[in-house]
Scaffold this motif. Structure first.
Motif, mmCIF file in Angstrom:
data_model
loop_
_atom_site.group_PDB
_atom_site.id
_atom_site.type_symbol
_atom_site.label_atom_id
_atom_site.label_comp_id
_atom_site.label_asym_id
_atom_site.label_seq_id
_atom_site.Cartn_x
_atom_site.Cartn_y
_atom_site.Cartn_z
ATOM 1 N N ASP A 28 0.801 -1.222 0.000
ATOM 2 C CA ASP A 28 0.000 0.000 0.000
ATOM 3 C C ASP A 28 0.840 1.281 0.000
ATOM 4 N N LYS A 52 -0.534 4.717 -1.144
ATOM 5 C CA LYS A 52 -0.981 4.652 -2.537
ATOM 6 C C LYS A 52 -2.380 5.244 -2.726
ATOM 7 N N ASN A 53 -3.203 5.164 -1.684
ATOM 8 C CA ASN A 53 -4.577 5.644 -1.835
ATOM 9 C C ASN A 53 -4.732 7.127 -1.529
ATOM 10 N N GLN A 86 2.184 4.653 6.178
ATOM 11 C CA GLN A 86 0.940 3.882 6.238
ATOM 12 C C GLN A 86 -0.084 4.510 7.181
#
Length: 298
Positions: A28, A52-53, A86
């Motif tokens: 991620d 990533k989001n 994260q």
């Protein structure tokens, strides 16, 4: 190079390699590696890690690595940095020039070059320059503390030839297992090793002027950024944290002081960088929560 520096480079490298064995980039995380931020084409490199989001600009954590001023680089902090990313931050993880090959204040010059690079590249990498936080541990905590003082204490800043970007001050800092008064009787590593490290780090091997310059505790003012001050039971730098607490309290700086571990279950110096350490992940959660609270308060 002193025996203390040579030993640190050899022994700590072995331990850090064991710590990171088998770790890989999380699925991620988007990473941008080996970007040159300053004039040294070898040492002045940084990475940027983002979830990533995440879309657009997001708050930033700048990580200042530890290593006794003579050891370390961004590779040793990549997995720690990505765990912070994260949690919803862009993380800037950089290598700075080390002693004894390059002397003080080179790491502070490099830190300032990183901040300048961030302003110039904020659009490309989605860096919210209104919400920049810094973390530093061990020698990195010391450097992070000094840089914060340069940003907030004009009388101290005049001792340096570089200029902080206009108006820049970290919104808050997390100082972890750091050394804030390395010449105090509490020391850092103890006795001869402390002296050797300082002689490797400082051009004049610890002159009276240099001793005054490198004590974070002497340069805190009321404008110093809010601090999450962390140590643990088992940290050889633990006696340093109360020294900084006194300076923060004296100047009315908002801070939170947390000691992790217990006498029955002690931890170790910079335990939070070991991402497999549950107590370390708890610490990282709490520091990121602290940063979020500081954003809400401003």
């Amino acid at each position: 190079m002193s025996q203390a520096s040579d030993t640190m480079r050899r022994e700590w490298k072995i331990n850090d390699a064991k710590r990171d064995a088998g770790l890989t980039t999380p699925d991620d995380i988007q990473r941008f590696d080996d970007i040159q931020y300053g004039p040294d084409s070898v040492e002045n490199k940084l990475d940027v890690y983002r979830p990533k989001n995440a879309q657009g600009k997001i708050p930033v954590i700048v990580s200042v690595h530890g290593g006794g001023w003579v050891y370390g680089d961004k590779e040793l902090y990549q997995f720690y940095g990505m765990t912070l990313a994260q949690r919803g931050f862009a993380v800037v993880n950089f290598t700075y020039r080390l002693a004894p090959e390059v002397k003080f204040p080179a790491p502070l010059e490099d830190t300032n070059n990183v901040i300048n690079w961030m302003y110039k590249n904020q659009e490309e990498y989605g860096l919210d320059m209104n919400h920049v936080f810094m973390v530093g541990d061990s020698a990195g905590g010391h450097l992070c503390g000094l840089y914060s003082a340069i940003c907030t204490n004009p009388e101290y800043a005049v001792n340096y030839t570089f200029k902080v970007p206009d108006g820049f001050v970290p919104q808050a800092v997390a100082l972890n297992c750091g050394a804030y008064n390395p010449f105090s009787k509490e020391g850092v590593l103890g006795g001869k090793q402390d002296q050797e490290l300082m002689e490797d780090f400082l051009p004049e091997k610890g002159s009276a002027k240099e001793r005054a310059l490198v004590n974070v505790t002497d340069h805190v003012t009321e404008n110093f950024p809010p601090v999450y001050l962390m140590t643990c039971v088992g940290d050889f730098c633990r006696p340093q944290a109360p020294l900084l607490e006194v300076a923060l309290k004296k100047n009315g700086v908002y801070y939170e002081f947390k000691t992790y571990g217990t006498e029955e279950n002690p931890l170790y110096h910079v335990f939070h960088v070991t991402i497999q350490e549950p107590e370390g992940q708890k610490c990282n959660d709490e520091e990121c929560d602290f940063f979020r609270r500081m954003m809400k308060n401003n």
